[in-house]
Every structure is written in C-alpha cells, then in structure tokens.
Write an enzyme that holds these catalytic residues in place. Structure first.
Site, PDB file in Angstrom:
ATOM      1  N   HIS A  21       0.843  -1.204   0.000  1.00 19.07           N
ATOM      2  CA  HIS A  21       0.000   0.000   0.000  1.00 19.07           C
ATOM      3  C   HIS A  21       0.872   1.245   0.000  1.00 19.07           C
ATOM      4  O   HIS A  21       1.312   1.707   1.055  1.00 19.07           O
ATOM      5  CB  HIS A  21      -0.904  -0.016   1.236  1.00 19.07           C
ATOM      6  CG  HIS A  21      -1.992   1.013   1.207  1.00 19.07           C
ATOM      7  ND1 HIS A  21      -3.219   0.793   1.792  1.00 19.07           N
ATOM      8  CD2 HIS A  21      -2.055   2.266   0.695  1.00 19.07           C
ATOM      9  CE1 HIS A  21      -3.988   1.859   1.628  1.00 19.07           C
ATOM     10  NE2 HIS A  21      -3.288   2.776   0.965  1.00 19.07           N
TER      11      HIS A  21
ATOM     12  N   HIS B 268       1.630   5.229  -2.190  1.00 13.84           N
ATOM     13  CA  HIS B 268       1.193   6.256  -3.133  1.00 13.84           C
ATOM     14  C   HIS B 268       2.461   6.872  -3.717  1.00 13.84           C
ATOM     15  O   HIS B 268       3.163   7.615  -3.028  1.00 13.84           O
ATOM     16  CB  HIS B 268       0.356   7.325  -2.429  1.00 13.84           C
ATOM     17  CG  HIS B 268      -0.842   6.771  -1.715  1.00 13.84           C
ATOM     18  ND1 HIS B 268      -2.085   6.711  -2.283  1.00 13.84           N
ATOM     19  CD2 HIS B 268      -0.969   6.232  -0.476  1.00 13.84           C
ATOM     20  CE1 HIS B 268      -2.939   6.163  -1.431  1.00 13.84           C
ATOM     21  NE2 HIS B 268      -2.284   5.853  -0.328  1.00 13.84           N
TER      22      HIS B 268
ATOM     23  N   ARG C 138       2.478   8.734  -6.531  1.00 11.93           N
ATOM     24  CA  ARG C 138       2.084  10.056  -7.040  1.00 11.93           C
ATOM     25  C   ARG C 138       2.252  10.279  -8.534  1.00 11.93           C
ATOM     26  O   ARG C 138       1.673  11.210  -9.074  1.00 11.93           O
ATOM     27  CB  ARG C 138       2.827  11.157  -6.279  1.00 11.93           C
ATOM     28  CG  ARG C 138       2.688  11.130  -4.766  1.00 11.93           C
ATOM     29  CD  ARG C 138       1.261  11.158  -4.310  1.00 11.93           C
ATOM     30  NE  ARG C 138       1.140  11.401  -2.864  1.00 11.93           N
ATOM     31  CZ  ARG C 138       0.032  11.173  -2.166  1.00 11.93           C
ATOM     32  NH1 ARG C 138      -1.037  10.684  -2.782  1.00 11.93           N
ATOM     33  NH2 ARG C 138      -0.010  11.432  -0.875  1.00 11.93           N
TER      34      ARG C 138
ATOM     35  N   ASN D  30      -4.487   6.511  -7.280  1.00  9.41           N
ATOM     36  CA  ASN D  30      -4.937   7.913  -7.196  1.00  9.41           C
ATOM     37  C   ASN D  30      -3.908   8.871  -7.788  1.00  9.41           C
ATOM     38  O   ASN D  30      -3.390   9.769  -7.137  1.00  9.41           O
ATOM     39  CB  ASN D  30      -5.263   8.296  -5.755  1.00  9.41           C
ATOM     40  CG  ASN D  30      -4.085   8.198  -4.820  1.00  9.41           C
ATOM     41  OD1 ASN D  30      -3.142   7.436  -5.051  1.00  9.41           O
ATOM     42  ND2 ASN D  30      -4.123   8.975  -3.742  1.00  9.41           N
TER      43      ASN D  30
ATOM     44  N   ASP E  43      -9.160   3.215  -3.458  1.00  9.46           N
ATOM     45  CA  ASP E  43      -8.285   3.975  -2.575  1.00  9.46           C
ATOM     46  C   ASP E  43      -9.109   4.733  -1.543  1.00  9.46           C
ATOM     47  O   ASP E  43      -9.934   4.142  -0.878  1.00  9.46           O
ATOM     48  CB  ASP E  43      -7.377   4.891  -3.399  1.00  9.46           C
ATOM     49  CG  ASP E  43      -6.249   5.458  -2.566  1.00  9.46           C
ATOM     50  OD1 ASP E  43      -5.791   4.756  -1.637  1.00  9.46           O
ATOM     51  OD2 ASP E  43      -5.813   6.585  -2.825  1.00  9.46           O
TER      52      ASP E  43
ATOM     53  N   HIS F  69      -5.255  -0.678   5.891  1.00  4.29           N
ATOM     54  CA  HIS F  69      -4.885   0.111   7.093  1.00  4.29           C
ATOM     55  C   HIS F  69      -5.900   0.066   8.253  1.00  4.29           C
ATOM     56  O   HIS F  69      -6.493   1.066   8.630  1.00  4.29           O
ATOM     57  CB  HIS F  69      -4.585   1.560   6.716  1.00  4.29           C
ATOM     58  CG  HIS F  69      -5.554   2.202   5.760  1.00  4.29           C
ATOM     59  ND1 HIS F  69      -6.921   2.151   5.883  1.00  4.29           N
ATOM     60  CD2 HIS F  69      -5.311   2.933   4.631  1.00  4.29           C
ATOM     61  CE1 HIS F  69      -7.482   2.829   4.908  1.00  4.29           C
ATOM     62  NE2 HIS F  69      -6.526   3.300   4.131  1.00  4.29           N
TER      63      HIS F  69
ATOM     64  N   ASN G 159      -5.398   9.187   7.498  1.00  7.44           N
ATOM     65  CA  ASN G 159      -6.734   8.628   7.324  1.00  7.44           C
ATOM     66  C   ASN G 159      -6.649   7.132   7.047  1.00  7.44           C
ATOM     67  O   ASN G 159      -6.045   6.749   6.042  1.00  7.44           O
ATOM     68  CB  ASN G 159      -7.444   9.332   6.162  1.00  7.44           C
ATOM     69  CG  ASN G 159      -8.900   8.937   6.040  1.00  7.44           C
ATOM     70  OD1 ASN G 159      -9.517   8.516   7.007  1.00  7.44           O
ATOM     71  ND2 ASN G 159      -9.455   9.071   4.849  1.00  7.44           N
TER      72      ASN G 159
ATOM     73  N   ASP H 296       1.304   2.556   3.824  1.00 10.23           N
ATOM     74  CA  ASP H 296       0.403   3.609   3.358  1.00 10.23           C
ATOM     75  C   ASP H 296       1.219   4.882   3.091  1.00 10.23           C
ATOM     76  O   ASP H 296       0.826   5.990   3.462  1.00 10.23           O
ATOM     77  CB  ASP H 296      -0.720   3.887   4.350  1.00 10.23           C
ATOM     78  CG  ASP H 296      -1.850   4.725   3.742  1.00 10.23           C
ATOM     79  OD1 ASP H 296      -1.818   4.974   2.514  1.00 10.23           O
ATOM     80  OD2 ASP H 296      -2.749   5.148   4.495  1.00 10.23           O
TER      81      ASP H 296
ATOM     82  N   HIS I  51       3.708  14.179   0.775  1.00 15.62           N
ATOM     83  CA  HIS I  51       3.160  15.472   0.384  1.00 15.62           C
ATOM     84  C   HIS I  51       4.274  16.502   0.381  1.00 15.62           C
ATOM     85  O   HIS I  51       5.279  16.352   1.088  1.00 15.62           O
ATOM     86  CB  HIS I  51       2.058  15.918   1.348  1.00 15.62           C
ATOM     87  CG  HIS I  51       0.818  15.082   1.293  1.00 15.62           C
ATOM     88  ND1 HIS I  51      -0.040  15.088   0.211  1.00 15.62           N
ATOM     89  CD2 HIS I  51       0.285  14.199   2.182  1.00 15.62           C
ATOM     90  CE1 HIS I  51      -1.041  14.248   0.439  1.00 15.62           C
ATOM     91  NE2 HIS I  51      -0.872  13.694   1.627  1.00 15.62           N
TER      92      HIS I  51
END
Length: 422
Positions: free
Chosen positions: A59, A61, A63, A93, A153, A233, A279, A306, A310
C-alpha cells in the site's frame, strides 16, 4: 550442486551464523558458515549482520503520473530500496487515474527505467473509472496490463450494489479488491479520532465506528459471495473484532495495518502537527494494544506503510485544511523492528507481516530462503542508530511525525535477484 555466483559469508539468520549461496538470481541454500572456497564466486563479508528477506509493501502512493512534485516513481523506489523493500504495490490515485492499461504500462516502464533490477513496481488498478465510484473500470484490461489488485483507494464506494458487482468482476480476473473502509457520511477524512482529545482540541473527529461499519459490510459481502477481500490500514479494536469473527466463519479476508497505528495514539495530535494527520486517524492506546494482539494472533495478516508523501507547503497549513498522509518508506523497517526489539511482536511475526503474507496474498516474488526462491534479501544492522531527517530520507515527502527521532536498525546492503541495489 550448481556452483554459487554469490556467497554472503558470516551473516546471522535466526540466531545462527550462516553462509548464503546464490546462483542465477535464486537461493541455492543456507549452510553453517565456513571458510570454504567457491571458484568464481563473489564473496561478500556480512560481518555478523542479520540476514533478512526483502520486505513487500502492499500500500503506497507514488504520485506519478500527475503529482511528481510530491513524489515520483524513481524517488519512491529509491526510498524503497534503502528501506529494505523489493516489491511495491502502488495505489491508483494518480492524475490521470490508473484506470486504463496505458497508465499501468507507463508506470511500469518508468519503474524499470529507474531501477531495472528492482525494487519491482506492481500497480493497483482503479476499481471504478476516475475513482468516482460511479462506473466500474475495465478490470480485465488492467489485470492483463499487470495490475495485481483493484481499489478505490480513499474514495469509499457507498453504493453497496456497485461494490458487490466490483467484487464479482475483480474475482473474475483472479485479483482481489483492496478496500479503504470508511463510512462516507461520518466525518469523511477528518484525520482526527473522535473522542476526548478531539473535543479538547476543538477538532472535528471521525469515530472508530466509521471504519468498523464499512468493515462489517465488506465482510458480509465477502462471505455471501465467497470472494476474497483485503482490508486496508486497519486502525481500531472494533474492526479487529469483526475480522476475527469473520475468519472464524471461514470468510476469505486478509487485513493490513501500518506502523503509525502501532506506535502513536490520538494524543500525538495535541500539538496540532499536521504530520500526525492521517486517514484513518490515529486512535487510542486501547486500539494500539488490540492491534498488537491481533498481529500476535494472526488476525492482522500484514504490514503496509500507506506511504503518502506530500510537499511541505501542503502540510504547513491549519490542521483541518492539511491533506492526510505520512511518508513511510524510509522509516518503516526501523519503526517496526522496534516492536521486535521491545518484545511486542516476535521475529516470526515480523517476517510474516512484511514478507510471507503480502507475497502469498498478492502472488508476488517471495524469498523464504528455500532453494529456488528469488534471491531478494538485505543485510541489516539492528543496533545501528540513525536520525530520521530530511537529509537521511530518500523520498521527496518529508511529512512524518517521526522526523528528528533517533531510530535503530539500518539496511547495510540490499540484493534483489542476487544483484546489489544498495
């Protein structure tokens, strides 16, 4: 016996000093350490470091495409390589969303161009077109292109009939659905647990029942349809109780949790630090203990980071405005190793959670150090201290509540398919 091409000499595996023999990218055998000579073999002195099978993260991301200012495939895989990971599953995503085979192929091509020897990238295809939870994606095309699972997602599919059809369609491809369990009407994405701490801070909170209610729905559907589902998660006791109940009934369910849910509680949010906004949100001390017990009992099957990087300017805002997410690939190994060192989980739990269960569940390359297994492993210094800082992180995302902390345990060298990548 085939002559080894690579010999890892005087490593420690399960308390014993061993030599690891590798040929053609595969494990030949592990034998008691000796001074035997192997003509033509490269010999690496392990100097008593721990021998570990490479980790798998189900899991992340990464980007790219679309949000390369947060992370790109090359930087994410670099963090994975240094963090001990061989297999990386990345969520859909992106922009454009990974809901078609062209995007899937582009992601895989970029991964191979950046790291031809791995870490390996395994895309997770979008469950619905555009992640809009309105129309199913072309899952057969995505599976043929290399997607190993499907997920919407962080956008819950609130239409239960649509979700049922998604489970059935995905099952026809032989790939499981990974569900982010969150009731879409209970403070969606609040990033803070509802309770005494949220009241004290004056922040909107999401109750644990928001997760558990969706877990219950998914489990009932999985039982009714006799289809495997994977729950992302997991963060609270209520969800664990439901998963335990389902497993006793023979429901085909697997579940993951993340390092931050085992090491932090909602009290970490008291300084309004946005790096603690995630989250599902950080929960209570009771939930942490329930998760640890669930790992020991096998109710929770695997770890996942997860990994959600950012940019700094996105997190340097008021708590309720900031995006949810923690950058985790750089630190996950050291953070979860602390659970072993402190006796909260066993070494066998650690290997199952990071390697065996994720690879077996999603059909990924697995090294259990048996003859013929892929030679994915690293040498690990369990007592070596290092500070998690922007300078020591390889991910573009520096958003982690563990920033500035001194951690124990570090990858010394990392081999995938018998080739050194770190």
């Amino acid at each position: 016996m085939t002559n080894p091409e690579l010999v890892i000499r005087k490593a420690v595996w399960k308390g014993e000093e061993v030599d690891l023999l590798v040929a053609d990218g595969k494990i030949l055998e592990i034998i008691p350490s000796s001074d035997a000579m192997y003509e033509g073999a490269e010999v690496v002195a392990a100097r008593g470091y721990l021998l570990m099978p490479s980790l798998t993260d189900v899991h992340t991301h990464l980007r790219e495409p679309g949000f390369e200012y947060k992370e790109d495939i090359a930087s994410g895989l670099k963090a994975a390589a240094h963090g001990g990971f061989s297999n990386i599953m990345c969520m859909a995503n992106t922009s454009p969303v990974n809901d078609n085979a062209v995007i899937t192929a582009e992601m895989q091509n970029k991964a191979h161009a950046a790291f031809p020897n791995g870490p390996r990238l395994f895309p997770i295809g979008a469950l619905t077109k555009g992640l809009e939870a309105k129309e199913l994606s072309s899952m057969h095309d995505l599976a043929d292109a290399g997607c190993v699972a499907f997920s919407n997602d962080g956008v819950p599919v609130k239409n239960t009939e649509l979700f049922r059809r998604a489970l059935e369609y995905a099952s026809d491809t032989g790939k499981p659905v990974i569900d982010h369990c969150e009731d879409p009407y209970l403070e969606l994405g609040a990033g803070m647990n509802e309770g005494a701490v949220s009241s004290l801070l004056g922040l909107a909170g999401q109750p644990d029942v928001a997760e558990a209610a969706q877990v219950a729905r998914d489990l009932l559907l999985a039982e009714y349809l006799d289809i495997h589902i994977h729950l992302a998660h997991i963060s609270c006791r209520k969800s664990i109780d439901l998963i335990a109940w389902a497993k006793k009934r023979g429901v085909k369910v697997t579940a993951e949790t993340c390092p931050h849910y085992l090491l932090l509680t909602e009290e970490a949010v008291e300084g309004y630090g946005t790096d603690t906004k995630v989250n599902p949100p950080l929960r209570t001390a009771d939930d942490v203990e329930a998760l640890l017990q669930a790992i020991r009992e096998g109710i929770i099957d695997m770890f996942a980071t997860d990994h959600a990087p950012h940019a700094a300017h996105e997190k340097e805002v008021e708590f309720m405005v900031a995006p949810c997410g923690i950058s985790g690939l750089d630190s996950a190994l050291s953070l979860t190793w602390e659970l072993v060192a402190s006796g909260k989980i066993t070494f066998d739990d650690f290997i199952r959670m990071w390697t065996t269960a994720p690879c077996e569940t999603f059909g990924l390359p697995l090294n259990s150090f048996k003859k013929g297994d892929v030679a994915d492993f690293f040498l690990f210094a369990p007592d070596e201290e290092w500070t998690l800082s922007p300078e020591t992180m390889h991910s573009k995302g520096k958003n982690t509540p563990f920033l500035g902390q001194t951690l124990k345990g570090r990858v010394i060298s990392h081999f995938l398919g018998g080739k050194k990548i770190v």
